[in-house]
Design a protein around this motif. Sequence first.
Motif, PDB file in Angstrom:
ATOM      1  N   GLY A  40     -45.027  39.877   8.313  1.00  0.00           N
ATOM      2  CA  GLY A  40     -43.604  39.600   8.297  1.00  0.00           C
ATOM      3  C   GLY A  40     -43.303  38.217   7.751  1.00  0.00           C
ATOM      4  N   ASP A  93     -39.892  33.250   8.862  1.00  0.00           N
ATOM      5  CA  ASP A  93     -38.615  32.854   9.441  1.00  0.00           C
ATOM      6  C   ASP A  93     -37.518  33.650   8.750  1.00  0.00           C
ATOM      7  N   GLN A  94     -36.338  33.636   9.333  1.00  0.00           N
ATOM      8  CA  GLN A  94     -35.196  34.211   8.638  1.00  0.00           C
ATOM      9  C   GLN A  94     -34.701  33.199   7.614  1.00  0.00           C
ATOM     10  N   ALA A 127     -32.925  37.562   0.880  1.00  0.00           N
ATOM     11  CA  ALA A 127     -32.707  37.279   2.299  1.00  0.00           C
ATOM     12  C   ALA A 127     -33.798  37.942   3.129  1.00  0.00           C
ATOM     13  N   TYR A 128     -34.241  37.245   4.192  1.00  0.00           N
ATOM     14  CA  TYR A 128     -35.330  37.734   5.033  1.00  0.00           C
ATOM     15  C   TYR A 128     -35.003  37.538   6.507  1.00  0.00           C
ATOM     16  N   ALA A 129     -35.697  38.319   7.351  1.00  0.00           N
ATOM     17  CA  ALA A 129     -35.656  38.142   8.801  1.00  0.00           C
ATOM     18  C   ALA A 129     -37.072  37.879   9.291  1.00  0.00           C
ATOM     19  N   ILE A 130     -37.214  37.046  10.307  1.00  0.00           N
ATOM     20  CA  ILE A 130     -38.544  36.723  10.814  1.00  0.00           C
ATOM     21  C   ILE A 130     -39.236  37.990  11.323  1.00  0.00           C
ATOM     22  N   ILE A 183     -40.135  40.557   9.608  1.00  0.00           N
ATOM     23  CA  ILE A 183     -39.854  41.745   8.783  1.00  0.00           C
ATOM     24  C   ILE A 183     -40.401  41.497   7.386  1.00  0.00           C
ATOM     25  N   LEU A 226     -34.142  41.705   3.162  1.00  0.00           N
ATOM     26  CA  LEU A 226     -32.976  42.435   3.657  1.00  0.00           C
ATOM     27  C   LEU A 226     -31.966  42.683   2.557  1.00  0.00           C
ATOM     28  N   SER A 227     -31.969  41.813   1.545  1.00  0.00           N
ATOM     29  CA  SER A 227     -31.046  42.008   0.429  1.00  0.00           C
ATOM     30  C   SER A 227     -31.576  41.331  -0.815  1.00  0.00           C
TER      31      SER A 227
END
Length: 386
Positions: free
Chosen positions: A117, A120-121, A302-305, A307, A311-312
């Motif tokens: 993953g 970080d976001q 864009a990312y999430a921690i 994952i 995300l986009s």
Amino acid sequence: MKTDYLFTSESVSEGHPDKVCDRISDMVVDTFLALEPQARVACETLTTTNKVVLAGETRGPEIKKDELISKVRDCIKDIGYEQDGFHWKNVSIDVFLHSQSADIAKGVDASGNKDEGAGDQGIMFGYACNETDVLMPAPIYYSHKILRLMAEDRKSGKLKNIEPDSKSQITIEYKDGKPSSVKSVVISTQHSAEVNQSQVRELVKPYIEKSIPKNLINGLDDTEIYINPTGNFVIGGPNGDSGLTGRKIIVDTYGGAAPHGGGAFSGKDPTKVDRSAAYASRYLAKNVVASKIADKCLIQLAYAIGISKPLSIDVDLFDNDEEKNKYVEKLISKNFDLSPRGIREMLGLNKPIYEKTAAYGHFGRNPESNGSFSWENTDKKSVFTK
């Protein structure tokens, strides 16, 4: 969209206090990656008068504090600091690095059916334009070049009485959306007590002509060249102003010509998408512009921690053609693995290649045989050619 305007960008030299910190933090990253390519590092550095402090988290090989302290001294020596208030031999160095949080590690590590993953976001931007041969905005590119050439000559002994701490700033007039002429240049540089302001001006002014194309500076009035406008600049570097890692993120990227997601690069291993995804988005944007389907390109990821997939993905080609933007987005999704692991493998980021990125910009540099600046290659431009 404006077509006629003034735009200004600044750069700072490798001897600027914040850049000293970036260099040291990236040295720590390289030291760990050289021993273990999958090592994790998040290292922040503070500098002030004859003091350096390292703090952060690591996971990987055990490296003795004395080894890191010795390498910190090597960084400072290479930059050129041998001053009473900051000297590579005498500076006091504290190291406060400890183990990475188990909670963060759990989110990032691959396990079972879970891919690695993001560390970080966050949001990351990549940008490219055809204003220069390296597909960078002109103001930041030429601001970097002035200071880089000054540093090279200072270190070789050709440029005397100039010290490591310097800043530059260039304002360019744009007409019809293209660079037309340089309207002003500002250079502030630390110097020895043996030279005065007018002598510094004569030493530094030739680097403007060496760095900026003649067609852009032919009409530049001498009164619009500001060199050490406050007068003396003898006390400088960390002795004159404290430094911290990650405080020059606009200098590191596009000089304000494109958005910034807010995350710094230096001191972070490539599992941190603040760094790796910013490199990937620059790589994508540069290949889009190199394909000549657009004069400039901005890409947001864009990312999430924890994952793996972004995300986009958003593309802007600045030509009011939404269908074309969507077409490029589809090509990116189809042809590039933008998971943290995919980015690292695509660009070969698990290598000790980061110390040299710490000054004069992370972008607009020449790719090197050891893998440095791999994100500046244009080997994927055919993907975007219609």
